[in-house]
Scaffold this motif. Structure first.
Motif, PDB file in Angstrom:
ATOM      1  N   LEU A   1       0.918  -1.317   0.071  1.00 50.35           N
ATOM      2  CA  LEU A   1       0.004  -0.132  -0.003  1.00 50.35           C
ATOM      3  C   LEU A   1       0.680   1.160   0.212  1.00 50.35           C
ATOM      4  CD1 LEU A   1      -2.938  -0.848   2.346  1.00 50.35           C
ATOM      5  CD2 LEU A   1      -3.117  -0.285  -0.202  1.00 50.35           C
ATOM      6  N   PRO A   2       1.856   1.380   0.999  1.00 49.45           N
ATOM      7  CA  PRO A   2       2.587   2.613   1.057  1.00 49.45           C
ATOM      8  C   PRO A   2       3.346   2.910  -0.412  1.00 49.45           C
ATOM      9  CG  PRO A   2       2.788   1.282   2.978  1.00 49.45           C
ATOM     10  CD  PRO A   2       2.191   0.475   2.109  1.00 49.45           C
ATOM     11  N   LYS A   3       3.577   1.676  -1.126  1.00 56.50           N
ATOM     12  CA  LYS A   3       4.394   1.805  -2.153  1.00 56.50           C
ATOM     13  C   LYS A   3       3.537   2.374  -3.469  1.00 56.50           C
ATOM     14  CE  LYS A   3       7.133  -1.145  -5.441  1.00 56.50           C
ATOM     15  NZ  LYS A   3       7.285  -2.527  -5.921  1.00 56.50           N
ATOM     16  N   TYR A   4       2.280   2.158  -3.353  1.00 57.36           N
ATOM     17  CA  TYR A   4       1.301   2.690  -4.369  1.00 57.36           C
ATOM     18  C   TYR A   4       0.517   3.802  -3.757  1.00 57.36           C
ATOM     19  CZ  TYR A   4       2.361  -1.412  -7.053  1.00 57.36           C
ATOM     20  OH  TYR A   4       3.129  -2.425  -7.994  1.00 57.36           O
ATOM     21  N   PHE A   5       0.113   4.076  -2.591  1.00 51.55           N
ATOM     22  CA  PHE A   5      -0.691   4.925  -2.005  1.00 51.55           C
ATOM     23  C   PHE A   5       0.057   5.801  -1.161  1.00 51.55           C
ATOM     24  CE2 PHE A   5      -2.889   1.407  -3.580  1.00 51.55           C
ATOM     25  CZ  PHE A   5      -3.720   1.916  -4.779  1.00 51.55           C
ATOM     26  N   LYS A   6      -0.659   6.676  -0.628  1.00 52.98           N
ATOM     27  CA  LYS A   6      -0.181   7.836   0.349  1.00 52.98           C
ATOM     28  C   LYS A   6      -0.630   7.206   1.915  1.00 52.98           C
ATOM     29  CE  LYS A   6      -0.120  11.899  -2.378  1.00 52.98           C
ATOM     30  NZ  LYS A   6       1.529  12.220  -2.382  1.00 52.98           N
TER      31      LYS A   6
END
Lengths: 502, 502
Positions: free
Chosen positions: B50-55
DNA sequence: GGGAATATTCCC
DNA sequence: GGGAATATTCCC
């Protein structure tokens, strides 16, 4: 985030912390006076601080938020021009963002998002708009009722049996108790010393003697008002006002209307001193076409007083009000931007306006309708008889069948039966163009009157609203009236007979 | 983000990449049939992917987005019950999110934000509002038509054939009190010392060409109303106001109504003492009930002339304005539904609201219809008042186009001009207090009818639009009434017969 | 500066 | 699942 309470949005709390953090005063700090804050090192601010507090490292996003909360950029002006170097420092201020005054933060409100703004505004406006519409709608209903009443008020005067639809007789409220006599079928004529009483006994024709309580036959002023002119003129010198209230929508068959006038009335000799006072039965306000229309038009306001008439100012106010409402509605709607939803369109129902229901019958004319002329007991002319109460009584209108229908049923004019109301109405409905045509042919623009008041020429009575009485310098009243009456055929016959008798 | 084009929202593009990334199939991957995807390792997904793709690193936020784009959770059911272990795997599917079919992504639409939701809702309300407005609009039209019809329906009672539509009276413009011109040369005239001229033009009706060239000779005074002129004119007694309320919508057959009055009936002897001054009826618009109604229907607001009443044009404009607003409103509402583009509104056609077409004139006057009572100019009896009124009246008169007009066209009576419906109505409008007074204080409760017919006891003179009262050089008022007549031809004949009989 | 769409969070 | 507020981004 010292002073920032939970009520303070994340951004403000973070901003407060960010600016108050003395460890970063080289990057972002309060101005000297504590009324604003400045970003001293933009690069460092974006790379090191922003990500620490927010989910991004974009100054623009940060500024966007500042703007969302109402912060304004501080422009330093020196010597009338912006100082270049100063520009490197980005400075913002907000009325409620002051050093040491965290409690003010709660006063800072985030601007409603575009979406919200619209929604909220729109929603709000719609509420108002709908309310307005509802109001108007209700007013319309009131008007409809009034119109209906008006239409109903047109009496059915045909000679045939009682029509179930419109027998709306208006009881004749007589305060002096004289009307009763007049109404009594058994008493064809009433005459007092001062005046003439004319009674149309038409009702008795078909129904035979009916007491006052007689169901079918109704007495009232009738459309076919008949009176004996001579009798009217007779009497003492003092004249009383003559009130003749004809009915509407007459559909008289002359043969069926034995209008009677007594010999007495025809005596010329007496004419010189006519203490004439005729009181026709009183029509209720509700039945007065003019009144009705008036009220219809003015309906919005609760009928105030007895008359329910609106004065001009009221009308004006009313119209202004409507206008204002429309304006506002318009504005609101304009403001409200909607998203495109094609689907909804189809759902919009268009109301149909149920106009005429021709099925209603009730056109049976009612000979029973009596024309009653009563002379007021009072010599003094104007009596207080006609009072609000009387009027109120009159209001009792029964809504029978289709209002419009009844309206026109009796309308037919002499010549042109073909053009009876029903036809006209239908025609109009069918073809709007008919109206103009109709109008265009009109020769006389001036002739305007109440709707119900058909040709006036023939119907002087109606016009006689205005006093025929005049007071001269000597304090004397002079007169003039005259009148007469009508329905006529019988009248003539009667008169002739009388003459012969004489 | 292989297949994701620029048109695809960030979230979908990221999701597509995330699911298609074979290197993370142990955390998130397509289902066996490629119709859905599952999160196999929730913990790892949140912390690493998630952190890799989103904020953020919140599964809930991720799921929220999925929901926003219409993804649905896949519930695995085995043996009729949810399998516990299976729950560990979060599975979602969307009609347009299928393995290998990136092109379908563009069909996935993010749900409108709450803001949008509101818009939709608002749209709904607008639908209602629009519907309401439409309904009202249509009702208005219906009412207008009804009123118009009602007015038109007022029967034409003239004795002769001509215009079936309306027997418009043509007011005779009398500026100097001279309407003499109008008089039919062929008709007998009566003139007394005072300069009063009475002419009964009834006879000319059927007889053909009238000096005036009036097409349809009509006598005014109401059809039903008949009177003996002589009796009326006779007598010097004190006069009281006569209130005559005619009926509406008469449907008389002339042939059946042999109401007649002949010159004979007018006893010359008596005439000498008649301070008679007759003026053709002049109705002022403002005072004509019909006009009032008309104006009501047609609009206006600022009252300018005539006694502060709203003139017809004003009313017309005003109403038109309102109409326009409604139209626009309607349009806007309609437009909103369709497109969010305000601009489009202008393109929306507005329903037609047929109001009145005032342009119609058709004023071909019908002299024949006019009853002319004229006082000679020499008398000087005419007061400036009357003149002014007369003029005004004349101006007002041209509301032919309006259906309402036709209603009243025939109304004008001599006397009643003064207090015609219009006046009353207007009066009421101006001063609401008048209403109560009128109704409550009215001495004559019976006098109800057209608004115009209200009692004018208090203001007899004013009401007399066609002045029945005149002040002579000596300061005396003279009166003059007269009238009569109507329906006419037969009437005259009959009267003659009677006279002869006598 | 701010509209607008999307994103994230919070909460029911 | 989804409403709603706030946040971030994008764009004029």
């Amino acid at each position: 985030m010292e002073g920032a309470s939970s009520v303070v949005p994340g951004f403000l709390a973070k901003l407060w912390a960010l600016v108050n953090d003395s460890t970063t005063d080289d990057v972002i700090a309060w101005s000297r006076n504590g009324q604003s804050f400045g970003i001293l090192d933009e690069q460092k601010f974006c790379k090191e601080l922003l990500p620490k507090y927010f989910k991004h490292n974009n100054l623009s996003s940060f500024i966007r938020q500042l703007n969302m909360y109402g912060f304004r950029k501080v422009v330093t002006v020196e010597s009338g021009m912006i100082v270049p170097e100063k520009n490197t420092t980005i400075e913002f201020q907000h009325m409620f963002f002051k050093q040491g005054e965290a409690h003010l933060l709660e006063n800072i409100k985030r601007k409603v998002s575009s979406g919200r703004t619209e929604d909220l505004k729109g929603s709000d406006d719609l509420q108002k708009a709908l309310a307005e519409v509802q109001e108007i709608k209700e007013q319309q209903i009131g008007k409809d009722n009034k119109l209906a009443s008006l239409k109903r008020s047109l009496p059915d005067v045909s000679g045939s049996p009682p029509s179930k639809l419109s027998r709306q007789c208006v009881p004749i409220p007589v305060e002096n108790g004289e009307a009763v006599d007049v109404l009594d079928p058994g008493s064809p004529t009433v005459k007092d010393p001062n005046g003439i009483v004319i009674q149309d006994v038409t009702a008795s024709m078909d129904d035979g003697p009916s007491g006052l309580g007689a169901p079918a036959p109704t007495l009232f002023l009738s459309p076919t008002l008949s009176a004996d002119p001579s009798s009217l003129l007779e009497g003492s010198s003092h004249l009383s006002p003559v009130h003749i209230i004809p009915s509407f929508g007459l559909d008289l068959d002359v043969t069926d209307c034995p209008l009677q006038i007594t010999e007495d009335s025809l005596e010329p000799e007496d004419i010189d001193n006519l203490p004439l006072e005729l009181h026709a039965s009183q029509a209720s306000d509700s039945e007065d076409p003019a009144v009705v229309i008036d009220s219809i038009l003015n309906d919005s306001h609760v009928s105030t007083q007895g008359g329910g008439f609106l004065n001009r100012n009221e009308m004006q106010d009313f119209l202004n009000c409507i206008e204002a409402n429309l304006e506002e509605l318009h504005s609101m709607l304009s403001a409200n931007k909607l998203t495109p939803d094609p689907e909804l369109l189809s759902e919009i129902p268009t109301a149909e306006f149920p106009i005429l229901n021709m099925n209603e019958t009730g056109a049976s004319s009612n000979l029973a309708d009596t024309l009653v002329f009563t002379k007021s007991a009072e010599e003094g002319g104007m009596t207080s008889e006609f009072e609000a109460d009387g009027n109120k009584d009159m209001q009792l209108v029964q809504y029978m069948g289709n209002p419009l229908l009844s309206l026109f049923e009796d309308l037919p004019s002499f010549e042109d039966r073909s053009q009876d109301a029903g036809d006209l109405l239908l025609a109009d409905l069918e073809d709007e163009k008919d109206v103009p045509t109709y109008l265009e042919d009109s020769d006389d623009p001036l002739c305007l009157v109440a709707p119900s008041l058909s040709d006036d020429y023939e119907n002087p009575l109606e016009s006689f609203e205005s006093p025929l009485l005049l007071e001269d310098p000597n304090g004397e009243y002079k007169l003039f009236p005259l009148l007469l009456l009508s329905p006529v055929a019988n009248f003539i016959e009667e008169a002739t007979e009388i003459e012969n008798t004489i």
